[in-house]
Write a protein that holds these residues in place. Structure first.
Motif, PDB file in Angstrom:
ATOM      1  N   UNK A  57     -26.688 -15.292 -32.126  1.00  0.00           N
ATOM      2  CA  UNK A  57     -26.682 -15.245 -33.578  1.00  0.00           C
ATOM      3  C   UNK A  57     -25.249 -15.330 -34.101  1.00  0.00           C
ATOM      4  N   UNK A  58     -25.048 -16.079 -35.169  1.00  0.00           N
ATOM      5  CA  UNK A  58     -23.723 -16.292 -35.739  1.00  0.00           C
ATOM      6  C   UNK A  58     -23.670 -15.603 -37.099  1.00  0.00           C
ATOM      7  N   UNK A  59     -22.846 -14.559 -37.240  1.00  0.00           N
ATOM      8  CA  UNK A  59     -22.839 -13.723 -38.451  1.00  0.00           C
ATOM      9  C   UNK A  59     -22.439 -14.515 -39.694  1.00  0.00           C
ATOM     10  N   UNK A  60     -21.389 -15.324 -39.601  1.00  0.00           N
ATOM     11  CA  UNK A  60     -20.944 -16.068 -40.784  1.00  0.00           C
ATOM     12  C   UNK A  60     -21.923 -17.167 -41.161  1.00  0.00           C
ATOM     13  N   UNK A  61     -22.572 -17.780 -40.178  1.00  0.00           N
ATOM     14  CA  UNK A  61     -23.610 -18.761 -40.488  1.00  0.00           C
ATOM     15  C   UNK A  61     -24.755 -18.085 -41.230  1.00  0.00           C
ATOM     16  N   UNK A  62     -25.093 -16.863 -40.831  1.00  0.00           N
ATOM     17  CA  UNK A  62     -26.124 -16.097 -41.535  1.00  0.00           C
ATOM     18  C   UNK A  62     -25.713 -15.833 -42.984  1.00  0.00           C
ATOM     19  N   UNK A  63     -24.472 -15.489 -43.189  1.00  0.00           N
ATOM     20  CA  UNK A  63     -24.001 -15.240 -44.554  1.00  0.00           C
ATOM     21  C   UNK A  63     -24.075 -16.514 -45.387  1.00  0.00           C
ATOM     22  N   UNK A  64     -23.758 -17.651 -44.787  1.00  0.00           N
ATOM     23  CA  UNK A  64     -23.851 -18.936 -45.487  1.00  0.00           C
ATOM     24  C   UNK A  64     -25.297 -19.241 -45.856  1.00  0.00           C
ATOM     25  N   UNK A  65     -26.226 -19.016 -44.929  1.00  0.00           N
ATOM     26  CA  UNK A  65     -27.650 -19.241 -45.209  1.00  0.00           C
ATOM     27  C   UNK A  65     -28.116 -18.305 -46.323  1.00  0.00           C
ATOM     28  N   UNK A  66     -27.700 -17.053 -46.287  1.00  0.00           N
ATOM     29  CA  UNK A  66     -28.073 -16.104 -47.335  1.00  0.00           C
ATOM     30  C   UNK A  66     -27.528 -16.540 -48.697  1.00  0.00           C
ATOM     31  N   UNK A  67     -26.280 -17.008 -48.714  1.00  0.00           N
ATOM     32  CA  UNK A  67     -25.706 -17.514 -49.965  1.00  0.00           C
ATOM     33  C   UNK A  67     -26.535 -18.666 -50.507  1.00  0.00           C
ATOM     34  N   UNK A  68     -26.967 -19.527 -49.613  1.00  0.00           N
ATOM     35  CA  UNK A  68     -27.772 -20.683 -50.025  1.00  0.00           C
ATOM     36  C   UNK A  68     -29.106 -20.226 -50.597  1.00  0.00           C
ATOM     37  N   UNK A  69     -29.780 -19.333 -49.895  1.00  0.00           N
ATOM     38  CA  UNK A  69     -31.084 -18.833 -50.344  1.00  0.00           C
ATOM     39  C   UNK A  69     -30.992 -18.177 -51.725  1.00  0.00           C
ATOM     40  N   UNK A  70     -30.007 -17.310 -51.895  1.00  0.00           N
ATOM     41  CA  UNK A  70     -29.975 -16.441 -53.070  1.00  0.00           C
ATOM     42  C   UNK A  70     -29.283 -17.094 -54.266  1.00  0.00           C
ATOM     43  N   UNK A  71     -28.205 -17.845 -54.025  1.00  0.00           N
ATOM     44  CA  UNK A  71     -27.379 -18.322 -55.134  1.00  0.00           C
ATOM     45  C   UNK A  71     -27.458 -19.816 -55.415  1.00  0.00           C
ATOM     46  N   UNK A  72     -27.869 -20.615 -54.442  1.00  0.00           N
ATOM     47  CA  UNK A  72     -27.789 -22.063 -54.626  1.00  0.00           C
ATOM     48  C   UNK A  72     -29.147 -22.728 -54.839  1.00  0.00           C
ATOM     49  N   UNK A  73     -30.168 -22.293 -54.142  1.00  0.00           N
ATOM     50  CA  UNK A  73     -31.492 -22.863 -54.345  1.00  0.00           C
ATOM     51  C   UNK A  73     -32.039 -22.363 -55.677  1.00  0.00           C
ATOM     52  N   UNK A  74     -32.297 -23.289 -56.586  1.00  0.00           N
ATOM     53  CA  UNK A  74     -32.765 -22.913 -57.925  1.00  0.00           C
ATOM     54  C   UNK A  74     -34.132 -23.481 -58.267  1.00  0.00           C
ATOM     55  N   UNK A  75     -34.709 -24.260 -57.358  1.00  0.00           N
ATOM     56  CA  UNK A  75     -36.039 -24.832 -57.578  1.00  0.00           C
ATOM     57  C   UNK A  75     -36.645 -25.155 -56.219  1.00  0.00           C
ATOM     58  N   UNK A  76     -37.974 -25.257 -56.134  1.00  0.00           N
ATOM     59  CA  UNK A  76     -38.604 -25.542 -54.836  1.00  0.00           C
ATOM     60  C   UNK A  76     -38.088 -26.813 -54.182  1.00  0.00           C
ATOM     61  N   UNK A  77     -37.777 -27.832 -54.984  1.00  0.00           N
ATOM     62  CA  UNK A  77     -37.298 -29.093 -54.413  1.00  0.00           C
ATOM     63  C   UNK A  77     -36.007 -28.952 -53.638  1.00  0.00           C
ATOM     64  N   UNK A  78     -35.160 -27.983 -54.017  1.00  0.00           N
ATOM     65  CA  UNK A  78     -33.922 -27.755 -53.264  1.00  0.00           C
ATOM     66  C   UNK A  78     -34.236 -27.336 -51.831  1.00  0.00           C
ATOM     67  N   UNK A  79     -35.200 -26.440 -51.682  1.00  0.00           N
ATOM     68  CA  UNK A  79     -35.592 -25.991 -50.342  1.00  0.00           C
ATOM     69  C   UNK A  79     -36.192 -27.139 -49.543  1.00  0.00           C
ATOM     70  N   UNK A  80     -37.007 -27.959 -50.190  1.00  0.00           N
ATOM     71  CA  UNK A  80     -37.623 -29.104 -49.519  1.00  0.00           C
ATOM     72  C   UNK A  80     -36.548 -30.053 -48.991  1.00  0.00           C
ATOM     73  N   UNK A  81     -35.557 -30.356 -49.813  1.00  0.00           N
ATOM     74  CA  UNK A  81     -34.493 -31.283 -49.407  1.00  0.00           C
ATOM     75  C   UNK A  81     -33.702 -30.742 -48.218  1.00  0.00           C
ATOM     76  N   UNK A  82     -33.414 -29.452 -48.231  1.00  0.00           N
ATOM     77  CA  UNK A  82     -32.681 -28.865 -47.102  1.00  0.00           C
ATOM     78  C   UNK A  82     -33.522 -28.893 -45.830  1.00  0.00           C
TER      79      UNK A  82
END
Length: 258
Positions: A57-82
Motif C-alpha cells: 500500500x502506498x500512503x501518498x497514492x491513497x491521499x491522492x485518491x482520497x483528494x480525487x474522491x472528495x474534492x475533484x469528482x463533482x458528478x457521476x460522469x467524472x467517476x465513469x471517465x476515471x
C-alpha cells in the motif's frame, strides 16, 4: 501549465511513484492536474493499482485518491471517465466500491449515480449499487415529502441488482406514506418487489421495429420509462429527432438500439 515550478504535467509518469504521489497528495497540485483529463486519468489508474492492488500500500497514492474522491469528482460522469482508464475489471470494481462507501463523498453525487444510465452502463456490476440506489430513493422522498411516488420513480434501474437496498428504501416510503395506492398495495403484498433492470434508459438512442403492431417508423431517444405492474414489464416513451413526443408506449421488444 506546470504541476510545480519546474515539472510539466506530461512528465509526471516519468518520475518515481514516490515522488509523483508525494507531490499529488497536496490538494493544490492534484487540482492543477485535474485540468489535464488524459494525464490525470492515467495517473489515477496507476494510483488505483497501488492503493487497491495486492501489492504494498502506498500512503501518498491513497491521499491522492482520497483528494480525487472528495474534492475533484463533482458528478457521476467524472467517476465513469476515471474508471475507463483502469483496465483491470476487478481493480475498477474496487475503485467504485471504495468511492461509494467513502465517508466524505457527497451524498448528492451518490444520489445522482442512482439515476444515471451512464453509471449503470459503464461501471462493472457489484455490491456498490446498493448505496446509490438507496441514496437516490431517499433523496427523492426528502425532496418532495408531500408527493406519492410510483415504484419506477424510486428504483429507475429495477430492484434485482440489490433487493435489500430496494426493500429498505420502499419501507421508508411506505412508513412516510409516500407511495401511490398501487405501489403501496404491491409492497404490502410482496414485501420485496422484484423489478428487472430496464432494457433502455432515458437518453438512449432507439428506433421502432416496424411490424403488425407498429406501423409507423420512428427514431429518437427514450424520454421516459415506467414499470407496468399487471404486465410485469417496462414500457418506454420516445422523443423523435425533431423533438416531437410520441404518446404511444413501447415495450423493449418494439425497439432496437439506433
Amino acid at each position: 501549465m506546470h504541476i510545480d515550478d519546474h515539472m510539466p504535467v506530461h512528465e509526471l509518469m516519468s518520475i518515481s511513484a514516490y515522488q509523483r504521489y508525494r507531490l499529488l497528495a497536496d490538494r493544490l497540485h492534484a487540482t492543477r492536474l485535474w485540468a489535464h483529463e488524459d494525464v490525470f486519468a492515467a495517473v489515477f489508474a496507476d494510483a488505483a493499482r497501488l492503493v487497491f492492488g495486492r501489492g504494498e500500500q502506498h500512503r501518498d497514492a491513497r491521499r491522492f485518491v482520497d483528494q480525487t474522491f472528495v474534492n475533484l469528482i463533482t458528478r457521476p460522469g467524472d467517476l465513469v471517465l476515471l474508471c475507463r482508464a483502469v483496465a483491470d475489471v476487478e481493480l475498477r470494481l474496487a475503485v467504485v466500491e471504495a468511492y461509494v462507501r467513502h465517508p466524505l463523498v457527497s451524498e448528492d453525487i451518490l444520489s445522482a449515480m442512482g439515476a444515471s444510465g451512464e453509471v449503470h452502463r459503464e461501471l462493472p456490476p457489484g455490491g456498490w449499487t446498493e448505496v446509490p440506489m438507496y441514496r437516490h430513493a431517499i433523496a427523492r422522498l426528502r425532496a418532495e415529502p408531500d408527493r406519492r411516488f410510483d415504484l419506477h420513480e424510486l428504483t429507475p434501474f429495477g430492484t434485482r441488482h440489490d433487493l435489500s437496498a430496494a426493500a429498505s428504501a420502499l419501507r421508508a416510503a411506505l412508513e412516510a406514506d409516500q407511495l401511490t395506492d398501487q405501489a403501496r398495495a404491491l409492497v404490502l403484498e410482496s414485501g420485496i418487489v422484484d423489478i428487472p433492470k430496464p432494457a433502455y434508459h432515458e437518453g438512449d438512442r432507439v428506433r421502432v421495429v416496424v411490424d403488425d403492431r407498429n406501423r409507423t417508423p420512428h427514431s429518437g431517444s427514450i424520454r421516459h420509462k415506467l414499470w407496468h405492474y399487471r404486465d410485469r414489464t417496462w414500457y418506454f416513451l420516445l422523443r423523435t429527432d425533431t423533438g416531437a413526443r410520441i404518446s404511444k408506449r413501447y415495450a423493449a421488444g418494439d425497439l432496437r438500439p439506433d
